[in-house]
Motif scaffolding. Structure first.
Motif, mmCIF file in Angstrom:
data_model
loop_
_atom_site.group_PDB
_atom_site.id
_atom_site.type_symbol
_atom_site.label_atom_id
_atom_site.label_comp_id
_atom_site.label_asym_id
_atom_site.label_seq_id
_atom_site.Cartn_x
_atom_site.Cartn_y
_atom_site.Cartn_z
ATOM 1 N N LEU A 219 3.900 -0.647 -4.044
ATOM 2 C CA LEU A 219 4.216 -0.204 -5.398
ATOM 3 C C LEU A 219 5.723 -0.085 -5.618
ATOM 4 C CD1 LEU A 219 1.889 0.345 -7.316
ATOM 5 C CD2 LEU A 219 2.353 2.776 -7.118
ATOM 6 N N THR A 220 6.474 -0.065 -4.541
ATOM 7 C CA THR A 220 7.924 0.072 -4.686
ATOM 8 C C THR A 220 8.624 -1.275 -4.735
ATOM 9 O OG1 THR A 220 7.888 2.198 -3.567
ATOM 10 C CG2 THR A 220 10.000 1.048 -3.625
ATOM 11 N N CYS A 221 8.198 -2.213 -3.871
ATOM 12 C CA CYS A 221 8.910 -3.491 -3.829
ATOM 13 C C CYS A 221 8.023 -4.678 -4.161
ATOM 14 C CB CYS A 221 9.563 -3.689 -2.465
ATOM 15 S SG CYS A 221 8.393 -3.921 -1.111
ATOM 16 N N GLY A 222 6.742 -4.477 -4.268
ATOM 17 C CA GLY A 222 5.852 -5.553 -4.660
ATOM 18 C C GLY A 222 5.374 -6.431 -3.530
ATOM 19 N N GLN A 223 5.826 -6.211 -2.319
ATOM 20 C CA GLN A 223 5.406 -7.072 -1.205
ATOM 21 C C GLN A 223 3.930 -6.838 -0.880
ATOM 22 O OE1 GLN A 223 7.723 -7.267 2.290
ATOM 23 N NE2 GLN A 223 9.632 -7.703 1.231
ATOM 24 N N PRO A 224 3.239 -7.920 -0.522
ATOM 25 C CA PRO A 224 1.816 -7.758 -0.159
ATOM 26 C C PRO A 224 1.664 -6.880 1.085
ATOM 27 C CG PRO A 224 2.381 -10.064 -0.515
ATOM 28 C CD PRO A 224 3.667 -9.317 -0.479
ATOM 29 N N ILE A 225 0.581 -6.141 1.113
ATOM 30 C CA ILE A 225 0.232 -5.341 2.292
ATOM 31 C C ILE A 225 -1.112 -5.840 2.776
ATOM 32 C CG2 ILE A 225 -0.254 -3.028 3.183
ATOM 33 C CD1 ILE A 225 1.486 -1.906 0.949
ATOM 34 N N GLY A 226 -1.162 -6.324 3.972
ATOM 35 C CA GLY A 226 -2.392 -6.899 4.501
ATOM 36 C C GLY A 226 -3.457 -5.845 4.713
ATOM 37 N N PRO A 227 -4.724 -6.280 4.737
ATOM 38 C CA PRO A 227 -5.813 -5.316 4.917
ATOM 39 C C PRO A 227 -5.796 -4.640 6.277
ATOM 40 C CG PRO A 227 -6.621 -7.580 4.956
ATOM 41 C CD PRO A 227 -5.205 -7.654 4.555
ATOM 42 N N GLY A 228 -5.129 -5.251 7.247
ATOM 43 C CA GLY A 228 -5.117 -4.650 8.573
ATOM 44 C C GLY A 228 -3.893 -3.802 8.850
ATOM 45 N N ALA A 229 -3.185 -3.433 7.814
ATOM 46 C CA ALA A 229 -1.959 -2.652 8.016
ATOM 47 C C ALA A 229 -2.267 -1.338 8.728
ATOM 48 C CB ALA A 229 -1.292 -2.384 6.674
#
Lengths: 279, 442
Positions: B308-318
């Motif tokens: 939400l801050t930079c828009g980068q994707p976050i993978g489901p396995g984070a």
């Protein structure tokens, strides 16, 4: 347009811009202040929306910052205007128009320079620890001598009371501020949104005025970076950076935004210039 | 002989030493109570001591009002008869009119001659009944609890309270110093026409009556809500008790103003630059919650697929980590105010008195009742629990209502019931409506 009426003992002589919660008015300088001539009065309201101590404190802190791009403030108070209580702020300046409705004779370079002046004012506020949180086209006042000033801050301070519907319009509020992360980057985002409006004729997030506030706010909260309309290359990169989702990707200071706007103004080649946009 | 001083029962503090009397409402800090009591004692040793005390208070207030919401008053000897100092939401009957400070600057100091009775009490509080003949209560010296006081003629058995005021002296305040609260302000623009539920009944959906936010109107429900009062200033819609018959008309002045031309610079550090996008107003002590971090290290909701801050994707396995609870979203009030949900709120007419607010565990969200409704001092609460937002009824009359998103009717919470809120839920109490909007994925 002339307008009969008063805000406190300021006799209103002209209405520069006005909507439901924001009015920029010209008025006769009250005799008790000494001198003569016209001053500008901004009426923000309804006053009952925000605690008076907050408004008083905000206005006092702003008034202590003196800089090009900021008007010399006269007074802050409460009064009735249009049969409702408002906070009013007066300043020793004559505003005849705003960037919400600039005079046709003011070309694009002039409009960009006016926004640059407001950006310099915002930078001065930031350097004194103040967040404006209300930069939008109607908050940029245009003066007959070609100068421009940044109008008063809204009653909300971007802290717990994040914002108030009306001034500034939702389309000019940084989504990161609405997510609880306010900073100078919030004003920089608003400068970019205002530049987008100045250049293209509409804000980066369109249609927010046409849907219920709840939906518009939900859309803002969920928004990624907006898709920008095509713009001349002289300004597009700057606007794109200002409207970046991440605060760290935005210009670090409003002074840098001001420099970019002045450079764009000096390089402006008119409607036929090459355009670019972010899809 | 010194004036007779009858203390009005209730919370607050009344201090009297010699002819100097001070009062503060229950909202006052202990520091203010102590200051007023100590300074009243000191002022009692001075000629024109009350006026001197008032001037010392004004000197402090002009540097920044530390407790702008708190009503307090000082009365006693001044250089021109009795001096009356009023601060905040307080009112005084000077046997001629009701006096109350204007919102600007929030206090007033005026000579009032020698009126009996002189009544001082919180703004909007009902006037006390006339003093009974032979009433033995009289604070001669000391500090006691009290919600206000009445100063009476020393030898005044049965001295009349306001009912007989028309026959008493009518000393006036300084020109323009006094103001009586004006008429109720016009309702603020209502950004979300979400009908509010009526109190005491379970509203039924009204087919076809759909507000812009998707909430259906219950039959007979009042359609709008009003703006909250200004904290720290007399409520513009709450008239003081009616002046006694025959009393002089109140002085009404247009709102005052503060001169900004000599505003001193605020010693604040420059705002941080965006290279370190920490919140400008972080709240220390946020509880830890479990979430994920993007590649840039920004903390996110565990179900967020994009930072939400930079828009980068976050993978489901984070990897799940703990971090300080971020702002969960906003509360949009029916007057257009948008409040950050970085902490819970206690909602009511006087929520600052709630223990959670006093302890710093929740913020006060002061709201005045909508038309035809009542709002208890503490009516409802919005709590943050991890990543969830919860509505809690606080057991007051009128209750607390909720309308989940995409549901066309209001449901009343049971007394003290807690209910999780989905983003888009409307809540209502006291005839007012707020809408919860989450900043995070469902």
């Amino acid at each position: 347009m002339t307008l009969a009426g008063h805000v406190a003992d300021y006799e209103v002589t002209a209405e520069v811009v006005k909507d439901g919660t924001f009015a920029c008015l010209r008025a006769r300088r009250p005799a008790r202040l000494g001198g003569s001539g016209e001053v500008t009065v901004w009426a923000l309201g309804p006053a009952a929306r925000a605690p008076w101590p907050m408004a008083r404190s905000r206005a006092g802190a702003f008034a202590a910052v003196r800089s090009p791009g900021l008007p010399p403030w006269l007074e802050v108070g409460m009064a009735e205007h249009d049969e409702r209580p408002v906070i009013f702020v007066s300043a020793e300046v004559t505003v005849t128009a705003t960037l919400a409705s600039p005079p046709p004779e003011l070309g694009m370079p002039g409009r960009l320079r006016a926004l640059a002046a407001a950006a310099r004012g915002a930078h001065a506020l930031h350097e004194h620890g103040q967040l404006h949180a209300g930069i939008c086209p109607q908050s940029v006042g245009l003066c007959p001598d070609g100068t421009a000033v940044l109008g008063p801050p809204p009653l909300a301070d971007g802290r717990r009371l994040l914002a108030q519907v009306g001034y500034p319009p939702l389309a000019y509020i940084d989504p990161q501020l609405l997510r609880g992360s306010a900073g100078r980057w919030s004003d920089i985002w608003a400068l970019g949104a205002t530049a987008h409006q100045v250049v293209t004729g509409f804000p980066p997030f369109q249609g927010l005025d046409d849907i219920p506030v709840v939906q518009a706010l939900a859309r803002q909260l969920a928004s990624p970076a907006p898709a920008l309309a095509p713009m001349p290359t002289a300004i597009s990169e700057l606007v794109s950076r200002c409207l970046a989702l991440g605060p760290a990707a935005r210009p670090p200071t409003a002074a840098e935004v001001a420099d970019g706007l002045e450079q764009a103004a000096s390089q402006w080649q008119g409607p036929g210039e090459a355009v670019s946009g972010r899809g | 002989m010194a004036d007779k001083l009858e203390v009005l029962p209730g919370p607050g503090l009344v201090a009297r030493f010699g002819e100097v009397v001070a009062w503060a409402g229950p909202q006052a800090s202990q520091a203010l109570y102590s200051h007023l009591a100590n300074e009243a004692l000191r002022a009692s040793q001075l000629a024109a001591g009350a006026e001197a005390l008032a001037n010392s208070l004004i000197t402090v207030l002009q540097r920044g009002d530390p407790e702008p919401h708190v009503p307090f008053a000082v009365v006693g000897p001044g250089s021109n008869g009795l001096a009356l100092f009023l601060h905040g939401p307080v009112q005084a009957w000077d046997s001629g009119r009701w006096l109350s400070p204007q919102p600007v600057p929030g206090w007033m100091l005026t000579p009032i001659g020698r009126p009996w009775p002189l009544i001082v009490l919180a703004y909007g509080a009902p006037p006390p009944p006339p003093s009974q003949q032979g009433n033995p209560f009289n604070l001669v010296s000391g500090v006691v609890p009290g919600s206000g006081f009445v100063l009476l003629r020393p030898d005044a058995p049965g001295a009349a309270a306001p009912a007989g005021a028309a026959q008493l002296a009518q000393a006036g305040p300084g020109p323009g110093a006094a103001v009586q609260a004006g008429p109720a302000p016009s309702p603020a623009p209502v950004p979300q026409q979400v009908p509010v539920p009526p109190q005491g009944t379970v509203p039924q959906p009204a087919p076809g009556a759909q507000g812009p936010a998707g909430a259906q109107a219950p039959p007979g429900g009042p359609p709008v809500a009003q703006a909250p009062p200004m904290a720290g200033a007399p409520r513009p819609d709450a008239r003081p008790p009616a002046p006694p018959a025959g009393a002089a008309a109140p002085a009404v002045t247009e709102g005052g103003a503060i001169d900004l031309r000599g505003a001193p610079p605020a010693p604040l550090a420059p705002l941080p630059r965006a290279t370190d996008p920490t919140p400008l107003f972080p709240r220390p002590g946020q509880p830890d919650v479990t979430g994920t971090r993007c590649d840039q290290g920004h903390f996110n909701h565990p179900r967020a697929s994009r930072c939400l801050t930079c828009g980068q994707p976050i993978g489901p396995g984070a990897v799940q980590v703990t971090g300080p609870q971020p702002c969960l979203g906003v509360l949009l009030a029916d007057d257009g105010s948008i409040w950050a949900l970085d902490q819970g709120y206690v909602i009511g007419a006087q929520p600052e008195a709630a223990p959670e607010v006093q302890a710093g565990l929740a913020q006060a969200l002061t709201m005045r009742a909508g038309p035809g409704n009542t709002m208890a001092p503490v009516q409802a609460e919005v709590q943050l629990r991890g990543w969830d937002v919860r509505l809690v009824d606080r057991g007051a009359d009128g209750g607390t209502w909720a309308q989940p998103p995409d549901v066309g009717s209001w449901g009343q919470l049971g007394r003290f019931e807690q209910r999780d809120l989905l983003s888009g839920s409307h809540i209502s109490c006291g005839g007012r409506v707020l809408t919860f909007l989450s900043a995070w994925p469902a």
